[in-house]
Design a protein around this motif. Sequence first.
Motif, PDB file in Angstrom:
ATOM      1  N   ILE A 103     -65.470  42.681   0.323  1.00 40.90           N
ATOM      2  CA  ILE A 103     -66.212  41.410   0.964  1.00 40.90           C
ATOM      3  C   ILE A 103     -65.654  40.242   0.687  1.00 40.90           C
ATOM      4  O   ILE A 103     -65.594  39.360   1.442  1.00 40.90           O
ATOM      5  N   ALA A 104     -65.161  40.046  -0.538  1.00 43.46           N
ATOM      6  CA  ALA A 104     -64.640  38.737  -0.758  1.00 43.46           C
ATOM      7  C   ALA A 104     -63.327  38.641   0.104  1.00 43.46           C
ATOM      8  O   ALA A 104     -63.160  37.462   0.379  1.00 43.46           O
ATOM      9  N   SER A 105     -62.592  39.529   0.216  1.00 44.40           N
ATOM     10  CA  SER A 105     -61.439  39.293   1.213  1.00 44.40           C
ATOM     11  C   SER A 105     -61.961  39.138   2.637  1.00 44.40           C
ATOM     12  O   SER A 105     -61.408  38.089   3.239  1.00 44.40           O
ATOM     13  N   VAL A 106     -62.908  39.606   3.181  1.00 47.23           N
ATOM     14  CA  VAL A 106     -63.603  39.210   4.382  1.00 47.23           C
ATOM     15  C   VAL A 106     -64.143  37.899   4.449  1.00 47.23           C
ATOM     16  O   VAL A 106     -63.883  37.044   5.344  1.00 47.23           O
ATOM     17  N   ALA A 156     -67.100  49.263   8.900  1.00 51.31           N
ATOM     18  CA  ALA A 156     -67.266  50.966   9.036  1.00 51.31           C
ATOM     19  C   ALA A 156     -67.415  51.378  10.065  1.00 51.31           C
ATOM     20  O   ALA A 156     -67.057  52.531  10.596  1.00 51.31           O
ATOM     21  N   GLN A 157     -68.337  50.620  11.237  1.00 51.58           N
ATOM     22  CA  GLN A 157     -68.486  51.228  12.434  1.00 51.58           C
ATOM     23  C   GLN A 157     -67.285  51.243  13.294  1.00 51.58           C
ATOM     24  O   GLN A 157     -66.969  52.014  14.158  1.00 51.58           O
ATOM     25  N   GLN A 158     -66.439  50.215  12.989  1.00 54.39           N
ATOM     26  CA  GLN A 158     -65.402  50.127  13.738  1.00 54.39           C
ATOM     27  C   GLN A 158     -64.210  51.335  13.208  1.00 54.39           C
ATOM     28  O   GLN A 158     -63.617  52.050  14.178  1.00 54.39           O
ATOM     29  N   VAL A 159     -64.375  51.579  11.975  1.00 52.76           N
ATOM     30  CA  VAL A 159     -63.382  52.590  11.387  1.00 52.76           C
ATOM     31  C   VAL A 159     -63.865  53.989  11.876  1.00 52.76           C
ATOM     32  O   VAL A 159     -63.099  54.692  12.513  1.00 52.76           O
ATOM     33  N   ILE A 160     -65.331  54.367  12.092  1.00 50.69           N
ATOM     34  CA  ILE A 160     -65.610  55.367  12.507  1.00 50.69           C
ATOM     35  C   ILE A 160     -65.555  55.517  14.155  1.00 50.69           C
ATOM     36  O   ILE A 160     -65.070  56.703  14.566  1.00 50.69           O
ATOM     37  N   ALA A 161     -65.585  54.469  14.964  1.00 45.75           N
ATOM     38  CA  ALA A 161     -65.611  54.471  16.382  1.00 45.75           C
ATOM     39  C   ALA A 161     -63.923  54.709  16.605  1.00 45.75           C
ATOM     40  O   ALA A 161     -63.578  55.557  17.362  1.00 45.75           O
ATOM     41  N   GLN A 209     -73.221  42.667   3.837  1.00 45.00           N
ATOM     42  CA  GLN A 209     -73.616  43.954   4.278  1.00 45.00           C
ATOM     43  C   GLN A 209     -73.189  44.109   5.740  1.00 45.00           C
ATOM     44  O   GLN A 209     -72.728  45.248   6.224  1.00 45.00           O
ATOM     45  N   ALA A 210     -73.675  43.222   6.650  1.00 45.10           N
ATOM     46  CA  ALA A 210     -73.482  43.256   7.988  1.00 45.10           C
ATOM     47  C   ALA A 210     -71.832  43.367   8.234  1.00 45.10           C
ATOM     48  O   ALA A 210     -71.700  44.052   9.156  1.00 45.10           O
ATOM     49  N   VAL A 211     -71.277  42.595   7.423  1.00 46.38           N
ATOM     50  CA  VAL A 211     -69.728  42.669   7.634  1.00 46.38           C
ATOM     51  C   VAL A 211     -69.270  43.882   7.512  1.00 46.38           C
ATOM     52  O   VAL A 211     -68.221  44.408   8.165  1.00 46.38           O
TER      53      VAL A 211
END
Length: 439
Positions: free
Chosen positions: A10-13, A214-219, A207-209
């Motif tokens: 998160i800190a990186s984002v 995570a959704q992008q990785v799953i997709a 958390q939204a980020v």
Amino acid sequence: MPEHGPTATIASVDRAHDRGGGWAAGRRRIAAVPHAPVVAGVVLALLALAESIAQARGTPATYPFGHVVSAPVGEAIVHAGNMPPAERTDGALFLVVFGLLGLATTLPIALLWAQPAAAAVVVSATGLLSLAAFQTLTVAGVGAQLIAGYRLGRNGSLSLALLLAAPFPLLALADPATGEVRILILLLACFAPAAALAGIARRAHCQAVENAAAQQVIAGSLLEHTARGERARIARELHDVVAHHISMVSVQAETARLAVPGMPAAGAERLSAIGDTARAALTEMRRLLGVLREDAKTDAADRQPQPGLRLRELNELLDEARDASGTGTRLILRGRPVTLDPGVELAAYRIVQEALTNARRHARGAAVDVELHYTGDALRLLIRDNGPGPSTAMPVDGHGVSGMRERAAAVGGTLRTGPATGGGFLVEARLPGKDETAG
């Protein structure tokens, strides 16, 4: 203390969002410095101690018997030399109490990163005690309270962060103090809840980020898996259908060149060229299959030829159905068996397989007949059971029926389902055939 795991992600984002400068990026870089919370706590504690001493020297000293000396505590102590020592301790007591309160409202910040809940509770409770009992608070204490509220909302309990910020608006409404202390109370009443809410909002944003990432990785994983499956399917189709036809072209060209006596040289040369071209195409296709299979990571089982209508394969399929259901399953052959197009045979095999599966699922205990009727130009498949029929058996518009219908249509055939004559359920498919007798 440096953050690890998801917090570090998160800190990186956050750093990416704040690229290009800004106070938030600077604050985040400072917070990442080792022992930064300890340094911040010590600095705030020293400032609070200095403020507390100044406040204690400016507080009227109360002596025994209710006598109040109007001079500041320090001056009262200096000019009270003619009083007994016990009567001169009140000013020193103010210095000690104010100093301890100043330290207690700021020094726990050093533990805020490791124990945000405990540090925030100590800071808030001590600040409220200082305001309620002595009507005093330091500017450093106000800063520590805001930092503690934000950090608790950001990384601790959300309800506790709001609960610790709630007393300050109530204290401001009670209006217990005047002067500088009243200003500090009003500041806390406004900014303590705001700091807690800002921490909560920051947590929700991170958390939204994380969820979006995570959704992008799953997709991406799902897309890659689907692509691999499609590449494996294409490799099987090329191997089982296209390669078969090309090899037949090569064999027939060579056979025609050798089997026809007296063929002109030009014709023999053309047939030889056709054979060479077919063999070159097979070589290129094998190379392409190797690329597809390596890319799709297919194992040895996936590289086996697809099933067809060979008796051994059909008997194995019916044996599996018979063992799974415990009921009778018969194979009936009509007409003269011929070798069909590999795609047609695969479609027929899958239709039989799906029909048997649906019969086991929707007509438990029913016997099943699988009939293959070879005609000159078509293959007629009939799979019927003696179950209760469509009312409680396989649904007419289920996914299995749709899949069978799509397989039949893909090879130019048709499929229909419905009640069988005399009861039960019937799956009937008509697939294209040819007149080449099986060898």
